[in-house]
Design a protein around this motif. Structure first.
Motif, mmCIF file in Angstrom:
data_model
loop_
_atom_site.group_PDB
_atom_site.id
_atom_site.type_symbol
_atom_site.label_atom_id
_atom_site.label_comp_id
_atom_site.label_asym_id
_atom_site.label_seq_id
_atom_site.Cartn_x
_atom_site.Cartn_y
_atom_site.Cartn_z
ATOM 1 N N SER A 60 -10.375 3.074 3.909
ATOM 2 C CA SER A 60 -9.329 3.649 3.052
ATOM 3 C C SER A 60 -8.055 2.808 3.045
ATOM 4 N N GLN A 61 -7.851 1.979 4.070
ATOM 5 C CA GLN A 61 -6.604 1.222 4.163
ATOM 6 C C GLN A 61 -6.692 -0.146 3.498
ATOM 7 N N GLU A 64 -6.131 -2.995 6.796
ATOM 8 C CA GLU A 64 -4.859 -2.859 6.084
ATOM 9 C C GLU A 64 -4.216 -4.195 5.740
ATOM 10 N N GLN A 102 3.804 -5.527 5.499
ATOM 11 C CA GLN A 102 2.452 -5.335 4.974
ATOM 12 C C GLN A 102 1.838 -6.640 4.447
ATOM 13 N N SER A 135 0.822 -1.217 0.000
ATOM 14 C CA SER A 135 0.000 0.000 0.000
ATOM 15 C C SER A 135 0.851 1.259 0.000
ATOM 16 N N ASP A 136 2.154 1.128 0.282
ATOM 17 C CA ASP A 136 3.008 2.313 0.267
ATOM 18 C C ASP A 136 3.845 2.311 -1.011
#
Length: 674
Positions: free
Chosen positions: A455-456, A435, A330, A114-115
């Motif tokens: 949103s995550q 997430e 992640q 996600s990053d």
């Protein structure tokens, strides 16, 4: 001081290398104080992509001593050299092949991160001249790789590597050297085309020599650094001709056997790993990359070509991906999939006739194959679909039969409610954070509705032919080892849901008594313990009940164990299932360093029983007061009150919790101590 200067130089060099000409170099040099040796190091890196050789550095040092203001002339001389021109050409080729890959061919190693953090790891590359082409690709692509010459003989020294300067070690074992030591009279190049070769003896000798190399390298390198051994390049299978026997008693079979042995041998070493490259050759093609097509088969190198550059970049990216797996960066723990146009082609409710082969052949089968592979790794699967439940369940069974079953999914939400509401229900049932969840749906509007609520959460949509590759190869869906608990995670979550559904509205204590909870403890003091791998997995995957949130590398936890610490591991069983190892307390001296508890067993009093057992061991060791730690991570509110709820008080000066009395173990839990 030296480390600070080195970092200073690296930061400066990064900015300097981004400039194209020498005009800006003079201005840059004027603003930095650097001795002549450091200047020459930086100039070589910028224009030649390598460290200076001894004679070259001595020559330019003498030049600068004779001409104190001659740095600009040195820069121009280096920039106009034939080696610098070739270096620029390699840089341009790397840019072209990278652009080609993005446009024509997807990268072999995708990402679901996600990053956008793409820091390249610092790699120490050990090998002979065969590693030079990999180093050249790394240099022009700005990968921080440092090459140390090392052959594969029994007496070749292993370089001393400072563990703090590298994130990983990449070892290229030289096939030619290994086979020279294996064969009679040192004929390591052409022995395989002689009729007197005894292949069974050669295979065993080669394995013995390879094991000698492995033991020598591993004994000299720090266990705190991950070490990756590159697989041998397997020669073309058709060495003996189109109609010849090529699968057995050939060089191809011998090298494949060495790779099998290498992978198996490294599986028992905590910090060492087998790095496959032959699949990269298949993916990118090796007609212009594998030097066995133009040189002899035992050389086993990759040439500098478009395909060669892609293979080399694939090797470096694979090391980077492997480090993300080792660090559990992640991770995806739950995959939620839609059904229509996602798990099969089309909308089944609108079909006049459902023919299973027509709606599953092609990409749906590949997608399901990837989902089941993820399930084997311990990732949970769930369904979220807008449909009529009864008919859809019937159609599901008709379409997939026994190939994919509804029992493969831990949660099934089929109704007409908003998908965000159904996903909320799935997250609550599984106790997994957004997430760590991947939602896959063909409809961009559904993706938008879900991401507005969460949103995550990570999502997949678009071309369904890409989903399979992402699920199989993204580091976020990989695991180092598949533990027993991971392999049965779906069944364990289903048991948790059955337990929750059986909970009465009233008389909770009677329900807890009826569960038949049994807690069994293990003492884990080193990596040889059979439950070590699961304990490390639990430490690094638990977020919500994790008193410090600390992540541990394999080497880091082993170093902590060697310093006198140990793990109190708790496994639990109830009338619904054996849930396996679900809780840990890290103990050293009078400290309870960290406590983690799986979300599958929240609310059963197991954390209290674990603390009671832990304090009992501290008391047995002669301690009368105990220390606990808590660090807020933003995701561990579930254990924020763990210490005060069990009688510990905050020592503000020391930033820790102190206690002196053990809690009472819940009466509904049967304890089986060490």
């Amino acid at each position: 001081m030296m480390g600070k200067m080195k970092t200073h130089l690296q930061n400066w060099l990064t900015r300097w290398r981004s400039q194209s000409g020498v005009g800006g170099d003079a201005a840059a040099l004027a603003s930095w104080t650097m001795d002549d040796a450091g200047f020459i190091d930086a100039a070589y890196q910028k224009y030649l992509g390598r460290a200076p050789d001894i004679s070259g550095k001595a020559y330019y040092l003498q030049r600068l001593q004779q001409q104190p203001h001659g740095r600009l002339s040195v820069l121009k001389e280096l920039q106009n050299s034939s080696e610098a021109i070739e270096f620029v050409e390699r840089q341009q080729r790397i840019v072209l092949v990278t652009e080609f890959e993005k446009r024509e061919q997807h990268p072999f190693l995708p990402s679901l991160a996600s990053d956008t953090n793409s820091d390249k790891p610092r790699i120490a590359l050990l090998g002979t001249c065969l590693a030079e082409s990999l180093l050249q690709t790394a240099s022009v692509a700005a990968w921080p790789v440092h090459h140390y010459l090392m052959d594969s003989g029994p007496h070749d020294p292993v370089p001393m590597l400072p563990a703090t300067e590298y994130d990983a070690v990449l070892v290229q074992t030289t096939l030619r050297s290994l086979l020279t030591l294996t064969t009679d009279k040192g004929n390591g190049d052409l022995f395989h085309v002689r009729s007197d070769a005894d292949w069974s003896i050669l295979q065993e000798r080669a394995k013995h020599q390879l094991n000698t190399v492995l033991e020598r390298v591993l004994s000299e390198l720090s266990e705190t650094m991950p070490v990756f051994f590159i697989a041998f390049l397997e020669p073309a299978p058709q060495i003996n001709g189109i109609l010849g026997r090529n699968r057995q008693n050939t060089l191809y079979a011998l090298v494949r056997g060495l790779n099998d042995y290498l992978e198996d041998r490294l599986a028992g070493v905590q910090h060492a790993h087998y790095l496959e490259v032959n699949d990269l050759r298949q993916y990118y093609g090796d007609a212009t990359a594998y030097d066995g097509y133009v040189s002899h088969f035992t050389h086993g190198g990759v040439l500098s070509s478009r395909q060669g550059h892609l293979i080399h970049l694939g090797i470096l990216e694979r090391v980077q991906a492997a480090l993300r797996v080792l660090r559990s960066t992640q991770p995806i723990k739950l995959i939620i999939t839609d059904l229509d146009c996602t798990l099969w082609k089309g909308v089944l409710a609108e079909a006049d006739e459902i023919i299973p082969l027509e709606v599953t052949e092609g990409w749906p089968l590949g997608y399901v194959e990837a989902l089941l592979a993820c399930k084997q790794r311990g990732i949970l699967l769930a369904i979220c679909s807008k449909n009529e439940a009864s008919a859809t369940r019937h159609n599901f069974k008709k379409v997939w039969g026994n190939r994919l079953q509804l029992d493969d999914f831990c949660s099934i939400q089929i109704n007409w409610q908003p998908k965000s509401a159904n996903i909320a229900r799935i997250l609550a049932e599984t106790n997994i954070l957004p997430e760590h969840t991947l939602f896959i749906d063909d409809n961009p509007q559904e993706i938008s509705e879900v991401t507005r609520a969460y949103s995550q959460i990570r999502t997949l949509s678009g071309n369904p032919e890409r989903w399979r590759h992402l699920l199989l190869y993204a580091p976020e869906t990989q695991v180092l080892r598949v533990t027993e608990e991971s392999a049965h995670r779906t069944e364990l979550i289903q048991a948790k849901m059955a337990r929750d559904q059986a909970a009465p509205v009233q008389d909770r204590e009677a329900w807890l008594q009826d569960l038949g909870l049994t807690l069994r403890f293990d003492r884990i003091a080193d990596a040889r313990h059979s439950r070590y791998a699961r304990a490390l997995e639990l430490l690094n995957k638990t977020n919500q009940f994790n008193t410090t949130g600390q992540r541990w590398s394999d080497a880091g936890i082993q170093a902590w164990l060697n310093s006198g610490g140990w793990l109190l591991a708790a496994s639990v069983e109830d009338r619904f299932a054996n849930h396996g190892l679900i809780a840990l307390a890290l103990l050293r001296d009078n400290e309870i360093v960290q406590v983690v508890l799986s979300c599958r067993v929240f609310g059963l009093g197991i954390e209290t029983a674990l603390l009671a057992e832990a304090i009992g061991h501290l008391q047995a060791a002669g301690h009368t007061d105990y220390v606990g730690h808590f660090t807020a991570t933003g995701r561990n509110d579930a254990c924020r009150d763990f210490w005060p709820a069990h009688g510990f008080t905050m020592d503000a000066n020391a930033c820790m919790w102190r206690g002196s009395l053990p809690p009472y173990c819940p009466e509904w839990i049967h304890m089986e101590g060490l």
